[in-house]
Design a protein around this motif. Structure first.
Motif, mmCIF file in Angstrom:
data_model
loop_
_atom_site.group_PDB
_atom_site.id
_atom_site.type_symbol
_atom_site.label_atom_id
_atom_site.label_comp_id
_atom_site.label_asym_id
_atom_site.label_seq_id
_atom_site.Cartn_x
_atom_site.Cartn_y
_atom_site.Cartn_z
ATOM 1 N N LYS A 1 0.813 -1.220 0.000
ATOM 2 C CA LYS A 1 0.000 0.000 0.000
ATOM 3 C C LYS A 1 0.846 1.270 0.000
ATOM 4 O O LYS A 1 0.308 2.374 0.113
ATOM 5 C CB LYS A 1 -0.920 0.022 1.229
ATOM 6 N N THR B 1 2.754 2.908 -2.274
ATOM 7 C CA THR B 1 2.579 3.873 -3.363
ATOM 8 C C THR B 1 1.232 4.581 -3.249
ATOM 9 O O THR B 1 1.123 5.810 -3.397
ATOM 10 C CB THR B 1 2.661 3.148 -4.714
ATOM 11 N N GLU B 2 0.203 3.800 -2.947
ATOM 12 C CA GLU B 2 -1.134 4.389 -2.791
ATOM 13 C C GLU B 2 -1.153 5.402 -1.629
ATOM 14 O O GLU B 2 -1.736 6.478 -1.741
ATOM 15 C CB GLU B 2 -2.141 3.275 -2.518
ATOM 16 N N TYR B 3 -0.488 5.064 -0.531
ATOM 17 C CA TYR B 3 -0.480 5.947 0.633
ATOM 18 C C TYR B 3 0.283 7.243 0.343
ATOM 19 O O TYR B 3 -0.169 8.340 0.693
ATOM 20 C CB TYR B 3 0.158 5.226 1.823
ATOM 21 N N SER C 1 0.749 8.679 -2.508
ATOM 22 C CA SER C 1 -0.055 9.510 -3.423
ATOM 23 C C SER C 1 -1.167 10.216 -2.659
ATOM 24 O O SER C 1 -1.436 11.405 -2.874
ATOM 25 C CB SER C 1 -0.645 8.618 -4.527
ATOM 26 N N SER C 2 -1.798 9.480 -1.750
ATOM 27 C CA SER C 2 -2.884 10.090 -0.955
ATOM 28 C C SER C 2 -2.358 11.236 -0.109
ATOM 29 O O SER C 2 -2.989 12.290 -0.010
ATOM 30 C CB SER C 2 -3.534 9.019 -0.074
#
Length: 778
Positions: A110, A112-114, A116-117
């Motif tokens: 997670k 990369t997703e985190y 970006s968020s």
């Protein structure tokens, strides 16, 4: 005719009067000197005693900040922004020198997703650093008042305090760091290890994990509160005495103390030359050693003008009395009375001052030893007085203290000695001749608490305040004033731990008991984390058919250090310390696990009764968690019974009523436990969906010998049946009790007469369970 001889005598008389009066002045000044020195010495001892307690109170307050942050993370479904976090932190009203942060758990898949968020939220570049692929990350996600180093991974192998972070993650409660050298943004550089962090792991309930980043056990991150020791000392108010020297060390590691605070950088020689007190403070897995010492003896702090004034006064009188001997007595006694009055009476309350009441106490102790009497020392400490002082100012607080003093004087007998100890503490001394007056003393203490707790009208405001009282008896528990007051103060501390607005008598075992309680709390947390506690099950039997119709889950704990610890000892401690919440969840889950295991083995077991504490039922997530466990283990709700005590119905009748109705609609049976020992009320028997009433074993134990217990038991059974409730009698130990209960029409019995509590592995071989299964198979 006046002869030369008479003249000589006259002159000698003149000088004699002058010398006598002057000597009186010297003696008066010396007396005031020693009284003042004794007063200052007593003040110093009292300040040293409270220093450690003030630090502990403030650490508890800091830990509540971490708890508040954890609750925010647990209760909010949406993602929390830095602005939201800052607004929430400001609402905690914490000192400006205290900072907060939250480190977010991020699994590797997670990352990369985190990142970006976070970039979208912060409006700037955001990366987890240091760089590198790891299985999981714990970057700083939120901070206040400073953003700290957003993205800094405190779970990185390069993190200096990685071991402490891992320990905090695996704990079930707060952990306090060792002294550290850390300079947070906005802080001045420090060369010493004087910074601390209180960490609290955040675990999310199952219902809130969707859309959140957690590990398999629900770990969501760590809430942290960081501060320097100087900030802690200032905010605790522990440094009110300027002459108090102190040094503090972390002695969690027994090899050598880590000194991290020293008032004024006092040299080691000063400590070696002086007599100092040492106390120990245990908090969140760390132990501090606190040494206190006073910078000088009492002499520099004495008001010399006040001490010398009687000498000057008497010297003037000596000159005047050479001519006006007759007037001397009146002038002398009026001045002496005024001087004595100022020394002995507290101006704020009109009561005896602290050092004077201690002096009187010492005198009374000596008299009691000679006359074979006993006396009671009552230390009265106001509850939540600091809140009123902070809200309305010290002037209102002082007026409230004066009114409390008036009401205390009116509440106590005329012969009682009453003094003011300072702060929000008072001292009362009651002397009695007969040991049977102990009952009267307890009634007196209750009446004092009742009177002090009535409303006050101060400056057009209605103020409410309570009090807790600690009682120490002499000469049994103290042969001098300091010891007696210390023991009474220990008792009042116990009274506050018992819920405030109550009293406690000191006994010789209290000190040992406090030490044991601390040990039990520590070992209980360890036992719960390592599943060293067991559930046993005691059958409940139909009194007519003698068939097993249910079982009650009971906790059993055998610790490798403490040995077998009774639930009557560790359950109250668990409720006081908050351990009861994870312990209660563990009990429910274990009971459901055992039901599933027995069903897989082909064993038919009756419904299992579980005791739920008031603290559990007050949690808003109690019902959702219960539903989740029932769904996870696929257990019929009809196989579960919940027992509650009457106290929860008194504390929150409306909220509890709705919860119980929801539980009852699931098909779970409800029982009132220990009926008859609390504030029994017929209203909740009529209005709430209870199925059973459990008569406390206190009534059953003496049902044969005590006619009153038999009558009460019979009345409860008749009343319950009229309300369509079944009755369970606890603690049946012999046939005579069983026969009488059968005659009364009791429905169900429980006790050693039928069976002791069984281990989970004994279900397949127990005769009562085998008989139940045989009957069910017919």
């Amino acid at each position: 005719m006046i002869t030369s001889k008479n003249c000589v005598k006259s002159k000698k008389a003149h000088y004699m009067i002058f010398l006598i009066v002057l000597l009186c002045g010297v003696l008066s000044s010396l007396g005031i000197y020693f009284e003042s020195a004794n007063h200052i010495e007593n003040d110093e001892k009292f300040s040293s005693m409270t220093f450690t307690r003030q630090l502990d109170d403030e650490l508890q307050q800091y830990s509540s900040y971490a708890s508040a942050i954890a609750s925010l993370m647990q209760s909010t479904r949406e993602q929390i922004t830095p602005e939201h976090f800052a607004h929430f932190a400001q609402g905690l009203s914490a000192p400006s020198s205290v900072g907060f942060y939250f480190a977010q758990y991020v699994p590797s898949n997670k990352r990369t997703e985190y990142e970006s968020s976070q970039k979208n939220i912060l409006g700037s570049d955001f990366t987890i650093h240091p760089e590198g692929d790891r299985k999981e990350y714990l970057p700083i996600a939120l901070g206040y008042p400073d953003k700290l180093s957003y993205g800094s991974d405190i779970l990185s192998p390069l993190h200096k305090y990685l071991g402490a972070v891992k320990a905090a993650r695996s704990s079930l409660t707060y952990t306090l760091s060792e002294p550290m050298i850390v300079s947070f943004p906005g802080w001045a550089e420090s060369e010493f290890s004087d910074t601390f962090v209180i960490r609290l792991p955040v675990y999310l309930p199952v219902g809130l994990r969707a859309g959140k980043m957690t590990d398999s056990s629900g770990f969501h991150g760590i809430a942290g509160v960081y501060f320097r020791i100087d900030a802690l000392l200032n905010s605790s108010g522990a440094l009110n005495s300027r002459d108090l020297l102190y040094r503090i060390a972390d002695v969690t590691s027994k090899s050598s103390p880590a000194w991290f605070s020293n008032s004024g950088n006092v040299s080691e020689t000063t400590w070696n030359d002086g007599e100092y007190n040492t106390d120990y403070l245990s908090f969140a897995g760390r132990q501090w050693r606190i040494d206190t010492l006073y910078s000088a003896n009492a002499r520099p702090n004495i008001s010399w003008g006040y001490v010398i004034s009687p000498f000057i006064f008497f010297m003037v009188l000596a000159c005047i009395l050479a001519f006006y001997t007759r007037k001397f007595s009146l002038i002398y006694h009026s001045a002496l009375a005024a001087s004595t009055q100022r020394l002995e009476v507290d101006e704020l309350t009109g009561l005896l001052s602290r050092y004077r009441v201690q002096q009187v106490l010492n005198e009374l102790i000596t008299d009691c030893k000679k006359e074979d009497k006993w006396l009671a020392t009552l230390v009265l400490d106001l509850d939540h007085f600091k809140t009123i002082n902070d809200a309305f100012g010290h002037e209102v607080g002082d007026k409230l203290l004066a009114k409390v003093a008036q009401r205390l004087t009116a509440s106590l007998p005329n012969e009682a000695i009453i003094g003011y100890l300072g702060g929000d503490a008072f001292l009362a001394i009651v002397t009695e001749d007969d040991a049977q007056d102990m009952v009267k003393l307890k009634e007196l203490v209750k009446e004092v608490i009742l009177q002090i707790s009535q409303s006050y009208f101060v400056d057009s405001r209605t103020l409410n305040i309570g009090c807790s009282i600690g009682v120490a008896l002499a000469p049994e528990f103290g042969s001098d004033a300091i010891t007696l007051i210390k023991n009474a103060d220990m008792a009042v501390y116990q009274a506050k731990n018992s819920g405030r607005a109550t009293y406690h008598f000191y006994d010789g075992e209290m000190g040992k008991k406090l030490v044991r309680n601390v040990r039990i709390e520590s070992r209980l947390r360890h036992a719960l984390a390592n599943e060293e506690i067991e559930l046993h099950f005691q059958p409940k039997v139909d009194i007519v058919t003698e068939r097993c119709v249910g079982m009650e889950a009971l906790l059993r704990w055998n610790d490798e250090e403490l040995g077998a610890v009774s639930p009557a000892e560790f359950i109250p401690l668990a409720e006081q310390t908050g351990i009861i919440l994870p312990l209660g969840e563990w009990v429910i889950e274990q009971a459901l696990k055992h039901i599933v295991e027995w069903q897989e083995q082909g064993i038919c077991v009756p419904p299992i009764a579980i005791n739920c504490s008031a603290a559990q039922l007050k949690r808003v997530d109690f019902l959702p968690k219960l539903l989740d466990l029932l769904d996870r283990y696929k257990v019929d709700p009809g196989l579960l019974e919940i027992e509650v005590t009457e106290s929860i119905l008194i504390e929150d009748a409306e909220g509890c009523a709705e919860l119980l109705r929801q539980i009852s609609r699931l098909g779970i049976k409800l029982a009132i436990d220990d009926f008859g020992t609390g504030y029994s009320s017929l209203s909740y028997l009529k209005d709430l969906p209870f199925d059973y009433i459990k008569i406390d074993q206190v009534f059953i134990r003496d049902i044969i010998e005590d006619h009153n217990h038999a009558a009460l038991t019979h009345a409860i059974i008749v009343l319950s049946h009229n309300l369509n409730l079944k009755v369970i009698a606890e603690g049946i130990t012999n046939m005579d009790q069983l026969i009488m209960l059968q005659e009364f029409g009791c429905d169900i019995g429980q006790g050693y007469f039928f069976s002791k509590a069984l281990g989970a592995n004994s279900m397949g071989t127990d005769p009562m369970i085998l008989a139940l299964n045989q009957q069910d198979s017919l």
